[in-house]
Write a protein that holds these residues in place. Structure first.
Motif, PDB file in Angstrom:
ATOM      1  N   ARG A 167      -3.357  -4.078   8.571  1.00  0.00           N
ATOM      2  CA  ARG A 167      -3.949  -3.315   7.668  1.00  0.00           C
ATOM      3  C   ARG A 167      -5.361  -3.225   7.671  1.00  0.00           C
ATOM      4  O   ARG A 167      -6.180  -2.295   7.335  1.00  0.00           O
TER       5      ARG A 167
ATOM      6  N   THR B  88     -10.128  -8.705   0.801  1.00  0.00           N
ATOM      7  CA  THR B  88      -8.898  -8.812   1.207  1.00  0.00           C
ATOM      8  C   THR B  88      -8.163  -9.891   0.844  1.00  0.00           C
ATOM      9  O   THR B  88      -6.932  -9.844   0.967  1.00  0.00           O
TER      10      THR B  88
ATOM     11  N   ARG C 289      -4.893  -2.329  16.159  1.00  0.00           N
ATOM     12  CA  ARG C 289      -3.309  -2.390  15.505  1.00  0.00           C
ATOM     13  C   ARG C 289      -2.307  -2.048  16.318  1.00  0.00           C
ATOM     14  O   ARG C 289      -2.343  -2.245  17.459  1.00  0.00           O
TER      15      ARG C 289
ATOM     16  N   THR D 269       1.289  -8.422   9.275  1.00  0.00           N
ATOM     17  CA  THR D 269       1.154  -7.514   8.188  1.00  0.00           C
ATOM     18  C   THR D 269      -0.232  -7.359   7.540  1.00  0.00           C
ATOM     19  O   THR D 269      -0.569  -6.386   7.569  1.00  0.00           O
ATOM     20  N   TYR D 270      -0.858  -8.359   7.619  1.00  0.00           N
ATOM     21  CA  TYR D 270      -2.316  -8.412   7.343  1.00  0.00           C
ATOM     22  C   TYR D 270      -3.085  -7.843   8.060  1.00  0.00           C
ATOM     23  O   TYR D 270      -4.056  -6.823   8.011  1.00  0.00           O
TER      24      TYR D 270
END
Length: 386
Positions: free
Chosen positions: A263, A50, A270, A259-260
């Motif tokens: 994901r 990632t 989330r 944002t990271y």
């Protein structure tokens, strides 16, 4: 009430636009900094994909941090056991146990990032099952006992470590626990500590006390006892002199982190994207972005939900600039840690006594002053100076 200790949980989170070299050096520097402030623990994660969570070996970070520090305990937070032969991991932990002279803690988990497992051909669905298989033989290996054990993914044939533990009987073990009861069940079966990595996520918060109850029930069935001191809760915080200042300091970094995180996090963790991320995190109770008083209120909320726990781990998220990040930890140490330690109870009592008695005492002091002047006048026959 159980004394509360304070530590860091360093995944880490480093934006892909920044220098990875400087970022990792700062991970080590921040451990030095918080040790000076009175923090007692620091945990380093393991990830392989990632681009953000750049520590591939928590053991290497512990070895480096140990040479920079003197007192703080250092943990793997956590080793993704399904990716490793357990004998190799235990050998490294015991080596660190000697190198740190007993300051190492062994945290283990199934692995969080599915992209890690995918790159090495490990079925994501098998991760928790593999962790359970490893847990069965971890303690005997750490004790230096001979182990023969065969699974679908590793074989141990009369395996034993060449070092016996420095810590007696062996380094502390903790298992990651997020939302499902699997972490609590595993911890309860063997009496391991728990690293609650989703303590303030809505789904994680809802099951905090329930997972601890499960751990204690399983422990009772297996003849072991869970220890509140080894229950650790992880939460993200950024502390400043005011709420407005705190939000201003994290605005840019927080937006990128959200944002990271949205994901890579499991589905139940989330939901932070969209709108003002600081507003969303604060209003949902997922983070502290505010003052030391806000941090105190959050920890009191966690205590009310969970009951007693031993350590709160400040998630090292790197939302703010470097100096602002260091200042956040300093404010936390100055005003939050003393609150939970009761460090100022005598000082507050002493100050209250002064407030309550100052008029009376000042009257007595004034009378003493007047008596001293009279004595001087009687002795000298001269009027005392004003």
């Amino acid at each position: 009430m159980l004394p509360l200790e304070h530590g860091l949980f360093i995944a880490p989170y480093h934006d892909v636009t920044e220098s990875p070299t400087i970022a990792m050096r700062r991970d080590l520097e921040i451990v030095e900094w918080v040790e000076k402030l009175g923090f007692t623990e620091a945990w380093f994660g393991e990830h392989h994909s990632t681009g953000w969570e750049t520590i591939a070996s928590p053991e290497l970070m512990i070895a480096a941090a140990a040479e920079r520090t003197h007192r703080i305990r250092l943990g793997t937070g956590v080793v993704s056991m399904p990716y490793h032969n357990p004998l190799m991991v235990v050998n490294r932990i015991l080596q660190l146990d000697h190198m740190t002279m007993g300051r190492v803690m062994f945290g283990m988990g199934p692995g969080l990032l599915p992209t890690d497992a995918d790159m090495i051909g490990v079925d994501v669905k098998s991760l928790r099952e593999r962790l359970v298989e490893v847990a069965e033989i971890i303690v005997p290996l750490l004790r230096g006992e001979e182990v023969t054990h065969k699974t679908s993914w590793y074989t141990l044939n009369k395996a034993r470590t060449h070092l016996l533990p420095y810590s007696k009987p062996y380094p502390e073990i903790a298992v990651a626990s997020a939302i499902t009861p699997s972490g609590g069940m595993l911890a309860g079966k063997y009496g391991f500590g728990m690293l609650c990595v989703a303590a303030t996520e809505s789904a994680g918060f809802d099951v905090l006390d329930e997972n601890w109850k499960i751990a204690n029930q399983v422990a009772a069935e297996n003849g072991v006892t869970m220890d509140h001191r080894k229950l650790r809760l992880v939460l993200p915080m950024h502390v400043a002199a005011s709420r407005e200042q705190a939000r201003g300091e994290v605005a840019e970094g927080l937006a990128r982190w959200v944002t990271y995180f949205d994901r890579v996090a499991p589905a139940g963790m989330r939901g932070m994207s969209g709108g003002d991320p600081a507003e969303l995190l604060v209003n949902s109770g997922r983070a502290v972005i505010g003052t030391p008083d806000d941090a105190i209120a959050m920890l009191e909320k966690l205590r009310a939900k969970q009951g007693e726990f031993g350590v709160v781990l400040f998630q090292a998220h790197n939302w703010a600039d470097w100096e602002e990040t260091k200042k956040s930890y300093e404010l936390y140490a100055r005003f939050v840690m003393p609150h939970f330690a009761g460090a100022n109870s005598n000082r507050r009592s002493s100050y209250a006594d002064l407030e309550n008695a100052i008029d009376k005492l000042e009257g007595g002091r004034q009378k003493g002053t007047e008596a001293a002047f009279r004595a001087w006048e009687e002795k000298t026959g001269r009027r005392a100076p004003n």
